[in-house]
Design an enzyme around this catalytic site. Structure first.
Site, mmCIF file in Angstrom:
data_model
loop_
_atom_site.group_PDB
_atom_site.id
_atom_site.type_symbol
_atom_site.label_atom_id
_atom_site.label_comp_id
_atom_site.label_asym_id
_atom_site.label_seq_id
_atom_site.Cartn_x
_atom_site.Cartn_y
_atom_site.Cartn_z
ATOM 1 N N CYS A 36 75.524 71.615 22.117
ATOM 2 C CA CYS A 36 76.431 72.582 22.743
ATOM 3 C C CYS A 36 75.895 73.935 22.332
ATOM 4 C CB CYS A 36 77.878 72.428 22.271
ATOM 5 S SG CYS A 36 78.914 73.766 22.906
ATOM 6 N N SER A 50 80.482 74.115 19.737
ATOM 7 C CA SER A 50 80.274 72.783 19.164
ATOM 8 C C SER A 50 81.004 71.713 19.957
ATOM 9 C CB SER A 50 80.721 72.767 17.710
ATOM 10 O OG SER A 50 82.082 73.158 17.637
ATOM 11 N N CYS A 51 81.031 71.853 21.290
ATOM 12 C CA CYS A 51 81.680 70.848 22.126
ATOM 13 C C CYS A 51 81.016 69.497 21.873
ATOM 14 C CB CYS A 51 81.570 71.226 23.601
ATOM 15 S SG CYS A 51 82.436 72.763 23.968
HETATM 16 FE FE FE Z 1 81.148 74.065 22.518
#
Ligand code: FE
Length: 200
Positions: free
Chosen positions: A105, A109-110
Site C-alpha cells: 500500500c 498500510s491498507c
Molecule cells: Fe493504505
C-alpha cells in the site's frame, strides 16, 4: 496565552504511549473498554494469517473453489466466515510459473485484515512502500526471494477500496497432503508476495 507547556512529556516507549492514549480515551468516555478489549482479542488470537492460509489451501485443492475465488474473492472468502472490516473488497491474485505477485500500500498500510490479521511493521514502513514500486525485484531480494528475470513481477497497490490476497504456488511434492496440512505450510509473507511456500 503563553505556549510554555512541555510537548515532550510523552513516554518514549510506544507501548507506554499507546497505554497513555488508551487511558486518555477511556477517561473521556470516548471508547468502551469492553469493545476495545474485544478488538484487541480478536486481532491478537482469532484473525490472522491462518485465515488466509485456509483460503489458499482450499484454492489449491478444490478447482471449483478456485473458480469462485477468481470470480468474486470477497464472496469466496466469506464462505469461511471471514469478512467485514478491511476485507470488504477482496481480490485474489495468483502466482504462476510466469507471474509473481507482490502487494503493497503505497499510500499508507491498507491490508486485508480479515485474512491476514494486522499488518507487520515492515509492511507499514516507508522503505517497503516506496521500494516495492520502484524496485520490486530488489524488494523481493531483501526478503531472500530471487525471481528469475523471465518471470514477471506484478505489483498491486492496495487501497481503501481493494485489498489483495496473493495465492502462492503450491510447492512440489505436496500431493499427499490434505487441506489442513497444506494450510500449515502457507506463510503470511507468501500471501503478501514477499515469500513463497516451501515444501515441508
Ligand atoms: Fe493504505
Amino acid at each position: 496565552m503563553p505556549h510554555d507547556h512541555d510537548h515532550h512529556d510523552m513516554p518514549p516507549d510506544p507501548a507506554l504511549r499507546v497505554k497513555a492514549l488508551e487511558t486518555a480515551l477511556l477517561d473521556k468516555g470516548l471508547v468502551d473498554p469492553d469493545a476495545l478489549d474485544l478488538i484487541v482479542e480478536t486481532y491478537a488470537h482469532k484473525v490472522g494469517p491462518q485465515n488466509g492460509a485456509q483460503v489458499v489451501a482450499r484454492a489449491w485443492t478444490d478447482p471449483a473453489y478456485l473458480e469462485r475465488l477468481r470470480t468474486d474473492a470477497t464472496a469466496a472468502i466469506a464462505e469461511f466466515g471471514f469478512g467485514g472490516r478491511q476485507g470488504e473488497h477482496m481480490v485474489a491474485v495468483e502466482n504462476t510459473p510466469e507471474v509473481h505477485n507482490l502487494v503493497v500500500c503505497t499510500l499508507c498500510s491498507c491490508y486485508p485484515w480479515s485474512v491476514l490479521g494486522l499488518p507487520p511493521v515492515w509492511y507499514k514502513s516507508s522503505a517497503y512502500r516506496s521500494k516495492a514500486v520502484i524496485d520490486p525485484r530488489g524488494t523481493l531480494a531483501d526478503f531472500g526471494l530471487s525471481v528469475p528475470k523471465e518471470r514477471e513481477v506484478r505489483v498491486w497497490d492496495s487501497t481503501a477500496e481493494i485489498r489483495y490476497l496473493v495465492i502462492p504456488q503450491r510447492p512440489e511434492g505436496t500431493d499427499d497432503l490434505d487441506e489442513t496440512a497444506l494450510a500449515a505450510l502457507v506463510t503470511r509473507e507468501s500471501m503478501i508476495g514477499t515469500g513463497e511456500v516451501k515444501a515441508p
